[in-house]
Design an enzyme around this catalytic site. Structure first.
Site, short mmCIF file in Angstrom:
data_model
loop_
_atom_site.label_atom_id
_atom_site.label_comp_id
_atom_site.label_asym_id
_atom_site.label_seq_id
_atom_site.Cartn_x
_atom_site.Cartn_y
_atom_site.Cartn_z
N ASP A 63 0.83 -1.20 0.00
CA ASP A 63 0.00 0.00 0.00
C ASP A 63 0.86 1.25 0.00
O ASP A 63 1.38 1.66 1.04
CB ASP A 63 -0.92 -0.02 1.23
CG ASP A 63 -1.96 1.09 1.20
OD1 ASP A 63 -1.97 1.87 0.23
OD2 ASP A 63 -2.76 1.17 2.15
N ASP A 71 -1.73 4.93 -5.76
CA ASP A 71 -2.09 4.20 -4.53
C ASP A 71 -2.25 2.71 -4.84
O ASP A 71 -3.31 2.27 -5.29
CB ASP A 71 -3.38 4.78 -3.95
CG ASP A 71 -3.75 4.18 -2.60
OD1 ASP A 71 -3.05 3.25 -2.14
OD2 ASP A 71 -4.73 4.65 -2.00
#
Length: 410
Positions: free
Chosen positions: A56, A257
């Site tokens: 992440d 992201d």
């Protein structure tokens, strides 16, 4: 002979003075659909035990669901991590201050002067305590345990209590002081604050820390926004089918992201994208009709006369998108072909993998996230040393041995 030995000794001494290129390379597993995660296996503790961590780049803190004891935890693949209380970070330690600086929150001490935290995500939250334990990382100089501060998440909210999940936690790869990458550099495990990932549409890939795997040519680079807390290039314009006229009414600020499965656009660029996609279908592929019932999180889908099995069957019906980021007179272009924004669902429908962020997650209103689906089959590089974001098409299901090997395959 003596002169040759002296020359060899001098060369060996010179090599010792030059710091070697460093790299930590980890294999990725998972897929965009239906799993919705790309994750690494991280060996943590002494003795080390394996845990699946979702990569992440939108999060700073690495954390595991743990038995502290657990209040609300998912049903995780390797069971809950069980920490030793002596490894808990005190509220007075610099690492706790760094964590709260990354979270941009005023610091609050928890029970027993421990560094407790709370993090809010798009799809939920996590409450935990900061601890330190050993991470066994496959570095270029061998596998050595490294002490890392990370989160012990003991409360993921009532909605997640005992709900199965394919990962044990999150590998925080964002920008910050307490990130895994920052800690590896401060301890000398890597020499450069650089990371990259390469996720394959075939369901494999690799993640690397350090600069040793960065290609020496062929990469499209765009400057990072220095002021943004996430990895964000400068503002870009959205284009359809290589047209010079942008379909976005205004320049878009985007965030890279990897923790987002799909790509999320703000309201105007989303509806502009949906409109041009639908107009192309009505002209060239009338055999595709919109599905009224929705496929899980995918809100816009089309069906054919028969069950669709691969994107290749309908690829001709769609056109590429592109994001063009300005850098003075130059433009760095991120090409988004149909296979980087379409998904074939389990029902055999072709679905749009670009979602309306303001509708799906109100907290994303006005935000544009480039998620995992748009990063498929590309090496994406986050170079915090030079403040650059880079990307290049690559066959991500094979882990390269070196940067030169990568460059030769571009």
């Amino acid at each position: 002979m003596t002169a040759r030995l002296a020359l060899l000794a001098s060369l060996l001494l010179l090599l010792q003075l030059v710091p070697p290129s460093s790299a930590v390379v980890l294999e990725l597993h998972g897929n965009v659909y239906p799993i919705g995660h790309f994750f690494v296996t991280m060996n943590i503790g002494d003795p080390a035990k394996p845990y699946f961590l979702d990569i992440d780049t939108g999060s700073t803190l690495t954390w595991l669901q743990c038995d502290y004891p657990c209040i609300n935890c998912n049903k995780v693949p390797h069971g809950l991590y069980k920490p030793e209380l002596k490894y808990a970070v005190k509220c007075t330690e610099q690492r706790c201050a760094d964590l709260y600086a990354d979270l941009r929150k005023p610091m609050k001490c928890g029970p027993k002067n421990q560094c407790h935290y709370g993090i809010q995500y798009v799809g939920g939250s996590s409450i935990g305590v900061l601890i330190v334990d050993s991470f066994s990382l496959p570095a270029s100089n061998g596998t050595n345990p490294t002490s890392i501060a990370f989160g012990c998440g003991y409360n993921q909210g009532k909605n997640n209590h005992n709900v199965p999940t394919p990962v044990n936690g999150i590998l925080g790869l964002g920008r910050g002081k307490v990130t895994l990458l920052s800690q590896l550099k401060s301890q000398g495990v890597i020499t450069k604050h650089v990371l990259g990932h390469c996720i394959s549409s075939k369901g494999k890939g690799f993640l690397f820390f350090g600069d040793a795997k960065v290609p020496t040519s062929g990469v499209t680079w765009s400057p990072m926004n220095r002021e943004h807390k996430h990895y964000s290039p400068r503002q870009g314009t959205l284009h359809f089918n290589s047209n010079s006229k942008p379909i976005s009414a205004a320049p878009m600020e985007v965030i890279f992201d990897s923790g987002a499965t799909y790509t999320y656009f703000a309201l105007q660029p989303y509806h502009a994208t949906l409109s041009v996609v639908k107009s192309t279908l009505s002209k060239e592929c009338k055999f595709l009709t919109e599905v009224k019932e929705k496929d899980r999180a995918l809100t816009v889908c089309w069906k054919g006369k028969d069950k669709i099995r691969t994107i290749d069957e309908v690829k001709k019906c769609f056109r590429s998108l592109s994001l063009k980021f300005a850098d003075g007179d130059k433009k760095a272009t991120l090409e988004i072909p149909p296979e980087h924004y379409l998904i074939i669902s389990q029902e055999g429908h072709v679905c749009l993998g670009i979602l309306d962020g303001s509708k799906e997650h109100p907290s994303l209103a006005g935000t544009n996230l480039i998620g995992g689906i748009t990063m498929l089959d590309q090496m994406v590089i986050y170079d915090s040393e030079r403040l650059l974001l880079g990307w290049v098409n690559y066959q991500c299901d094979r882990i390269p041995r070196s940067a030169s090997a990568i460059t030769s395959r571009l």
